[in-house]
Design an enzyme around this catalytic site. Structure first.
Site, short mmCIF file in Angstrom:
data_model
loop_
_atom_site.label_atom_id
_atom_site.label_comp_id
_atom_site.label_asym_id
_atom_site.label_seq_id
_atom_site.Cartn_x
_atom_site.Cartn_y
_atom_site.Cartn_z
N HIS A 30 0.84 -1.21 0.00
CA HIS A 30 0.00 0.00 0.00
C HIS A 30 0.86 1.25 0.00
CE1 HIS A 30 -2.41 -3.28 1.63
NE2 HIS A 30 -3.45 -2.65 1.12
N HIS A 261 -4.62 4.50 -2.87
CA HIS A 261 -4.58 3.62 -1.68
C HIS A 261 -3.59 2.46 -1.83
CE1 HIS A 261 -5.97 1.02 1.61
NE2 HIS A 261 -5.92 0.06 0.71
N GLU A 410 -17.05 -4.16 25.23
CA GLU A 410 -16.22 -5.37 25.25
C GLU A 410 -15.07 -5.31 24.26
OE1 GLU A 410 -19.52 -5.40 25.14
OE2 GLU A 410 -20.19 -6.54 26.90
N HIS A 472 -28.13 -14.97 25.59
CA HIS A 472 -27.10 -14.86 26.61
C HIS A 472 -26.43 -16.20 26.93
CE1 HIS A 472 -28.65 -10.90 26.97
NE2 HIS A 472 -27.97 -10.61 28.06
#
Ligand SMILES: Cc1ncc(C[n+]2csc(CCOP(=O)(O)OP(=O)(O)O)c2C)c(N)n1
Ligand SMILES: [Mg+2]
Length: 660
Positions: A30, A261, A410, A472
Site C-alpha cells: 500500500h 490507496h 467489550e 445470553h
C-alpha cells in the site's frame, strides 16, 4: 525554502521512495499512506519521538502505533532510516516475502520498533489507549522519574469508521489520558472511493464530544505539525490531530484519489513519483546526507536513555529489581504460595459455589501479592466478580486504582487490554459474559497472534445462565475459541480447579487465556488437598481406576454430572473413571504417553459439556458418545434447560451403557 524545510523535505522523500520502491519490487502493498503521511511521520520521528534504535525495548520510550497497518512500509522505511539494526535494506527488498521481518502488515515480535500487530483497522487505536493507560498507571506507582512518556498513534479513515475507535476514544476521553496523541491521516479516501461514499462524520466534533483536545493541520506543513504536537503535549486531555494529507503524494495520476490507496503503481506512475520528488538515485541507493540526517534523528534520545538507566539503578535495589521483574513479566514466588494456601482452605471448606465466585476467591489471594494485575469489567462486575476487596477504581483523578470500569465496551476493553499487556509492567484481566466474547474476538485473536498475556474472565458460560435465554447462552463459544491457535480456554469445575487455572493463566507469558466460569453453583469435585497443580496437564483423572470400562470426560459444571453418573454406574457394577478436562488445548499438547494414560482403553467413552461437540472429535474416537447440544438454548430456569436439552446424569449413564 529554508535549509530546515529542505532537510525535512528530503527526509520525508526518503520514506516515500523507499516505500515506493519496495512496494513496486514486491508487486504488492500500500502506497497511499506512506506517501501521504511521510511528512507527519518525519516531524514526529525526527523532532518528538523519544526512542533509541540501539535499545528498542527501553521501558520509558515513547510508543508509536501505526494503527493503519496497511501503511507498513512507512514504518519499515522509518526504522531502516533511523538505524534499527535488524531493519536492513535487504529486509526492505524482501518486503512481504516469507521469512522476512517486513510482513505485509506490521507484526509484533518480528522487527524491533514494531510495538503491536496492526492491520485489522481500529485495533491499533485501542492498543494505543491501553499503552497510554498503562503509562499513567505505572507512573503513579513508580514515579515519573522512571515512567514518563507519550503514546502516539497514526490512524486512517478506516480506523475512525470501525466501531472499536468509538469505544476506545470514549474511554480515553473519560479517563483524560492526556499523554495520548492521535494523528489522523485525513486523506479523504479509502479503498472503494472518497470517504463521502460511506461517511459524513465531523470527526473533530466527534472527538470534542468525547472530551478530547482537537487540532487540525496541513499534514504537509512541518511547522504546523510541530506546533500541533507541542500543543498536544501540553494538553490535559488526549489529543486528536486531523492532518490533512494527499494520499499517494507525488503520484502524477493517482495522488489524492482512491487509486492512491493500494499498490504497486506500475513503472510509469512510479517514475512519475521519482520525478515529482526530484529523486534521481537508483532504488535503495540513498543519498548519504539524507541517511546522515535520519541517523542523527535516531540518536536524539540516546543520552536520555543512558541517564534513565542510571536513574533506574539509583532508584534503590528493591525498586529497580521490582521494575525489572515487572517488565520481564515474571511472577513473584508469593503467587504459588498464595494459591497453595487457598487450595488447603478449599479442601477443608469444600464450598458449593459458582465458579465465577470461586474466581473471585482466587483473585482475593492473588491480587495482594501480584501488584501488576489490572482488573476490569465491561459493566458486569456484579456478575463477573473481578473486582476484589483491595481494589480501587482507576479514574482520571486516581491513577493508582487497579480496576478499570471499561463500560459497556467489550471490544474496546479487549483492544485496550492488548495495549496494556504490550506496554509491559502490567498484567490485564477482564470481566465479561462469555456470550459477548464474540464482541471481543478480533482483539483476542490479535493477542493470540502476538502471543501476549491478557486474561479474559468470561462468566455465565453455558445454558446454565438460565432465564436470560439463548441470546445470553454460549453454545459454540468454547469450541470456537479452541479452534483459535495460541490461546488457552480454561473451564474449571470447582473452586480448586479455578484457583489452579488462574495460576496457569498467570504463569503463561506467551498467550492469552479465557477462563470460562459458571453463573450457577456447583459442588466441589476436588475434596482433597494436593500441592501439585492438577490442571497443569489440561486433563487428569478425578475419580476411578486406570483400567475402568467407562471413561467420562467432562468440563466445568458438567464434571458434577459426570461424578454422579459414575456413582450410578459403579453401583450397577460398571467400573467408571471420570476425567476432568479444565483445558483441552493443554491436554492435546501433552505427549502421547500422558494422553494415552488419561484416555486409557475403555469399552465406553463419553464426553459431557453443555455446548457443541466440535473440538471433542479426537477424544471421542469412532464410537464415543457426546452429551451436549447442537442448537441454541432457550429461556427457562437453568435446571429445566439441562433436562430439556438432555444434559443429565441419566443421559450420561445411558450413553456409557450403550457402548458396553
Ligand atoms: C477491520 C478491517 N476491515 C477492512 C480492512 C481492509 N482495508 C484495508 S485498508 C482499508 C481502507 C482504509 O482506509 P484508510 O484507513 O482511509 O486508509 P487509506 O486508504 O487512506 O490508506 C480497508 C477497508 C482492514 N484492514 N481491516
Ligand atoms: Mg484514508
Amino acid at each position: 525554502m529554508t535549509t530546515d524545510q529542505a532537510k525535512h523535505q528530503a527526509m520525508a522523500n526518503a520514506i516515500r521512495i523507499l516505500s515506493l520502491d519496495s512496494v513496486e519490487r514486491a508487486k504488492s502493498g500500500h502506497l497511499g499512506l506512506p506517501l501521504g503521511a511521510a511528512d507527519v511521520a518525519t516531524v514526529l520521528f525526527s523532532r518528538f519521538l523519544k526512542f533509541d534504535p540501539k535499545a528498542p525495548d527501553w521501558a520509558n520510550r515513547d510508543r508509536f502505533v501505526l494503527s493503519a497497518g496497511h501503511g507498513s512500509m512507512l514504518l519499515y522505511s522509518l526504522l531502516h532510516l533511523l538505524g534499527y539494526e535488524d531493519m536492513t535494506l535487504e529486509q526492505l527488498k524482501n518486503f512481504r516475502q516469507l521469512g522476512s521481518i517486513t510482513a505485509g502488515h506490521p507484526e509484533y515480535g518480528h522487527a524491533a520498533g514494531v510495538e503491536t500487530t496492526t492491520g485489522p483497522l481500529g485495533q491499533g487505536f485501542a492498543n494505543a489507549v491501553g499503552m497510554a493507560l498503562a503509562e499513567t498507571k505505572l507512573a503513579a506507582e513508580f514515579g515519573d522519574d522512571l515512567v514518563d512518556h507519550f503514546t502516539y498513534a497514526l490512524i486512517g479513515d478506516g480506523c475512525l469508521m470501525e466501531g472499536i475507535s468509538h469505544e476506545a476514544a470514549a474511554l480515553a476521553g473519560h479517563l483524560k489520558l492526556n499523554k495520548l496523541i492521535v494523528l489522523w491521516d485525513d486523506n479523504n479516501i479509502t479503498i472503494d472511493g472518497y470517504v463521502s461514499l460511506a461517511d459524513s462524520t465531523d470527526q473533530i466534533a466527534r472527538f470534542k464530544a468525547y472530551g478530547w483536545n482537537t487540532l487540525s493541520v496541513d499534514g504537509h506543513n512541518p511547522d504546523e505539525i510541530t506546533d500541533a504536537i507541542n500543543k498536544a503535549k501540553a494538553s490535559t486531555k488526549p489529543t486528536f490531530i486531523a492532518c490533512k494529507t494527499i494520499a499517494g503524494y507525488g503520484a502524477p495520476t493517482r495522488a489524492g484519489t482512491p487509486k492512491a490507496h493500494g499498490g504497486p503503481y506500475g513503472a510509469e506512475e512510479s517514475a512519475g513519483v521519482h520525478e515529482a520528488l526530484n529523486w534521481t538515485n537508483e532504488p535503495y541507493d540513498l543519498p548519504e546526507d539524507i541517511v546522515d540526517d535520519w541517523r542523527l534523528a535516531g540518536l536524539r534520545s540516546t543520552k536520555t536513555r543512558v541517564e534513565w538507566e542510571k536513574k533506574l539503578e539509583n532508584a534503590g535495589a528493591d525498586i529497580s529489581a521490582e521494575f525489572k521483574r515487572r517488565l520481564r513479566g515474571d511472577l513473584p514466588t508469593d503467587v504459588n504460595a498464595a494459591i497453595v494456601e487457598l487450595k488447603k482452605q478449599l479442601a477443608s471448606d469444600k464450598p458449593t459455589v459458582a465458579t465465577r465466585k470461586a474466581s473471585q476467591m482466587a483473585l482475593e489471594v492473588i491480587n495482594p501479592v501480584l501488584p501488576e494485575t489490572v482488573g476490569g469489567s465491561a459493566d458486569l462486575n456484579g456478575s463477573n466478580l473481578t473486582k476484589t476487596s483491595t481494589f480501587e477504581d482507576f479514574t482520571a483523578k486516581d491513577r493508582s486504582g487497579r480496576f478499570v470500569n471499561y463500560g459497556v465496551r467489550e471490544h474496546g476493553m479487549a483492544g485496550i487490554m492488548n495495549g496494556i499487556a504490550l506496554h509491559g509492567g502490567l498484567l490485564p484481566y477482564s470481566g465479561g459474559f462469555f456470550i459477548f466474547s464474540d464482541y471481543c474476538r478480533p482483539s483476542i485473536r490479535l493477542a493470540a497472534l502476538m502471543g501476549i498475556r491478557a486474561i479474559h474472565v468470561m462468566t455465565h458460560d453455558s445454558i446454565g445462565v438460565g432465564e436470560d435465554g439463548p441470546t445470553h447462552q454460549p453454545v459454540e463459544h468454547l469450541a470456537s475459541f479452541r479452534a483459535m491457535p495460541n490461546i488457552n480456554v480454561y473451564r474449571p469445575a470447582d473452586p480448586t480447579e479455578t484457583a489452579e487455572c488462574w495460576q496457569l493463566a498467570l504463569e503463561d507469558t506467551s498467550r492469552p487465556s479465557i477462563i470460562a466460569l459458571s453463573r450457577q453453583g456447583t459442588s466441589a469435585s476436588r475434596t482433597e488437598f494436593t500441592e501439585e497443580n492438577l490442571c497443569a496437564k489440561g486433563a487428569y483423572t478425578l475419580r476411578g481406576k486406570a483400567d475402568a470400562d467407562v471413561v467420562i470426560f467432562a468440563t466445568g459444571t458438567e464434571v458434577e454430572l459426570a461424578v454422579q453418573a459414575r456413582e450410578q454406574l459403579e453401583k450397577s457394577g460398571t467400573s467408571t473413571r471420570v476425567v476432568s478436562v479444565p483445558c483441552l488445548e493443554i491436554f492435546n499438547a501433552q505427549d502421547d504417553a500422558y494422553r494415552r494414560s488419561i484416555i486409557g482403553n475403555p469399552k465406553s467413552r463419553v464426553v459431557v459439556e453443555a455446548g457443541v461437540s466440535q473440538s471433542w472429535d479426537k477424544l471421542l474416537g469412532e464410537n464415543g458418545r457426546f452429551i451436549g447440544m447442537d442448537c441454541f438454548g432457550a429461556s427457562a430456569p437453568a435446571k429445566e434447560l439441562y433436562k430439556h436439552f438432555g444434559i443429565t446424569t441419566e443421559a450420561v449413564v445411558e450413553a456409557a451403557n450403550a457402548q458396553l
